[in-house]
Design a protein around this motif. Structure first.
Motif, mmCIF file in Angstrom:
data_model
loop_
_atom_site.group_PDB
_atom_site.id
_atom_site.type_symbol
_atom_site.label_atom_id
_atom_site.label_comp_id
_atom_site.label_asym_id
_atom_site.label_seq_id
_atom_site.Cartn_x
_atom_site.Cartn_y
_atom_site.Cartn_z
ATOM 1 N N MET A 50 0.869 -1.235 0.002
ATOM 2 C CA MET A 50 0.057 0.098 -0.144
ATOM 3 C C MET A 50 0.798 1.220 0.017
ATOM 4 O O MET A 50 1.779 1.345 0.873
ATOM 5 C CB MET A 50 -1.057 0.188 1.263
ATOM 6 C CG MET A 50 -1.980 1.189 1.226
ATOM 7 S SD MET A 50 -3.204 0.714 2.243
ATOM 8 C CE MET A 50 -2.453 1.216 3.729
ATOM 9 N N GLY A 51 0.839 1.904 -1.170
ATOM 10 C CA GLY A 51 1.764 2.981 -1.227
ATOM 11 C C GLY A 51 1.590 4.444 -0.757
ATOM 12 O O GLY A 51 0.765 4.390 0.308
ATOM 13 N N THR A 52 1.953 5.204 -1.532
ATOM 14 C CA THR A 52 1.899 6.792 -1.190
ATOM 15 C C THR A 52 0.575 7.153 -0.712
ATOM 16 O O THR A 52 -0.553 6.812 -1.363
ATOM 17 C CB THR A 52 2.442 7.638 -2.280
ATOM 18 O OG1 THR A 52 1.622 7.016 -3.307
ATOM 19 C CG2 THR A 52 3.908 7.255 -2.377
ATOM 20 N N GLU A 112 -9.319 10.868 3.825
ATOM 21 C CA GLU A 112 -9.528 10.815 2.737
ATOM 22 C C GLU A 112 -8.409 10.158 1.868
ATOM 23 O O GLU A 112 -8.679 9.270 0.999
ATOM 24 C CB GLU A 112 -9.772 12.171 1.699
ATOM 25 C CG GLU A 112 -10.956 12.426 0.967
ATOM 26 C CD GLU A 112 -11.082 14.024 0.839
ATOM 27 O OE1 GLU A 112 -10.587 14.431 -0.230
ATOM 28 O OE2 GLU A 112 -12.089 14.235 1.347
ATOM 29 N N SER A 113 -7.201 10.797 1.998
ATOM 30 C CA SER A 113 -6.316 10.061 1.280
ATOM 31 C C SER A 113 -5.671 8.532 1.756
ATOM 32 O O SER A 113 -5.333 7.784 1.138
ATOM 33 C CB SER A 113 -4.605 10.871 1.362
ATOM 34 O OG SER A 113 -4.501 10.946 2.541
ATOM 35 N N ASP A 114 -6.075 8.450 3.259
ATOM 36 C CA ASP A 114 -5.811 7.007 3.803
ATOM 37 C C ASP A 114 -6.707 6.002 3.149
ATOM 38 O O ASP A 114 -6.305 4.936 2.525
ATOM 39 C CB ASP A 114 -6.060 6.882 5.305
ATOM 40 C CG ASP A 114 -5.009 7.492 6.104
ATOM 41 O OD1 ASP A 114 -3.884 7.866 5.295
ATOM 42 O OD2 ASP A 114 -5.193 7.690 7.241
ATOM 43 N N THR A 115 -8.134 6.515 2.896
ATOM 44 C CA THR A 115 -9.036 5.458 2.349
ATOM 45 C C THR A 115 -8.774 5.240 0.813
ATOM 46 O O THR A 115 -8.720 4.205 0.404
ATOM 47 C CB THR A 115 -10.555 6.217 2.214
ATOM 48 O OG1 THR A 115 -10.544 6.789 3.643
ATOM 49 C CG2 THR A 115 -11.598 5.451 1.771
ATOM 50 N N ALA A 116 -8.190 6.419 0.127
ATOM 51 C CA ALA A 116 -7.821 6.330 -1.242
ATOM 52 C C ALA A 116 -6.738 5.048 -1.542
ATOM 53 O O ALA A 116 -6.684 4.297 -2.218
ATOM 54 C CB ALA A 116 -7.427 7.495 -1.816
ATOM 55 N N ALA A 117 -5.608 5.463 -0.485
ATOM 56 C CA ALA A 117 -4.497 4.332 -0.587
ATOM 57 C C ALA A 117 -5.022 2.777 -0.068
ATOM 58 O O ALA A 117 -4.735 1.939 -0.778
ATOM 59 C CB ALA A 117 -3.560 4.556 0.245
#
Ligand code: ATP
Ligand code: MG
Length: 200
Positions: A91-93, A103-108
């Protein structure tokens, strides 16, 4: 009791035990993929998972791993297992344990989960390991029901391993094997740093 009597009693007990074990072995006739959860607060969950991946590869079988963590620390197991043909998806950037940017955690997390879903449909894979997946469900980044469904609908002979603390009930309900590691003691609690080659 004479030595001879003791010996005979021991033999009779062992014989009875052997009969019980043989009977249970004979009764275990189902051949299917196993879904195993390695959970609890103690050290050894991921290690046990990677040990099983190694076991699988050692028999010429095919395994893949998805790591649901920030891909910054090196991973000793990955360095070896990739050279043996094990696919790793990290699971990257965008994943930020620290800022908890939902939001960015969910997207990753979702990106890694889409990859995991493909592996869970791949008949050529004997084993899929989803390392640290449990946290994604705890934080609500991935839907636990969706994960349970994908695991339940995988190819029937495929094994799946999920690791991480506090595994969601939706997964433990359908797991075949659950091992809970208990932290009787941990070096970290006496101030010892995590060490390369031992902790990661
Ligand atoms: P390992 O990867 O060593 O098998 P784990 O998968 O059981 O550990 P995680 O919760 O994934 O445990 O944590 C990974 C890291 O945290 C490792 O460096 C491990 O040593 C450390 N760790 C695990 N359990 C504890 C604990 N109870 N207290 C402090 N640190 C821990
Ligand atoms: Mg772990």
């Amino acid at each position: 009791m004479s030595e001879q009597d003791k010996k005979q009693r021991h033999q009779a007990r062992q014989q009875k035990l052997k009969e019980t074990v043989d009977k249970r072995v004979a009764e275990a006739t189902k051949e299917q993929g196993i879904f195993m959860v390695l959970t609890g607060n103690g050290k050894g969950k991921s290690t046990a998972g990677y040990g099983t991946v190694l076991r699988c590869v050692g028999h010429g079988q095919k395994a893949a791993v998805v790591q649901f963590i920030k891909g910054q620390w090196p991973c000793g197991e990955r360095n070896v297992l990739e050279t043996l043909g094990v696919d790793f998806h990290v699971m990257g950037t965008g994943f930020t344990w620290n800022t908890q940017d939902k939001e960015s955690d969910t997207a990753a997390a979702q990106k890694a989960w889409q990859q995991a879903k493909l592996l869970l449909q791949d008949k050529s894979l004997d084993l899929v390991m989803l390392d640290e997946l449990t946290y994604m469900l705890t934080y609500g980044y991935i839907d636990s029901k969706e994960v349970a469904q994908a695991i339940a609908n995988r190819p029937p002979m495929q094994h799946v391993i999920v690791t991480g603390r506090a595994c969601h009930r939706d997964l433990t309900d359908i797991a075949d094997t659950i091992s809970e590691v208990r932290p009787t003691k941990h070096a970290f609690d006496s101030g010892i740093k995590a060490r390369i080659g031992f902790d990661y």
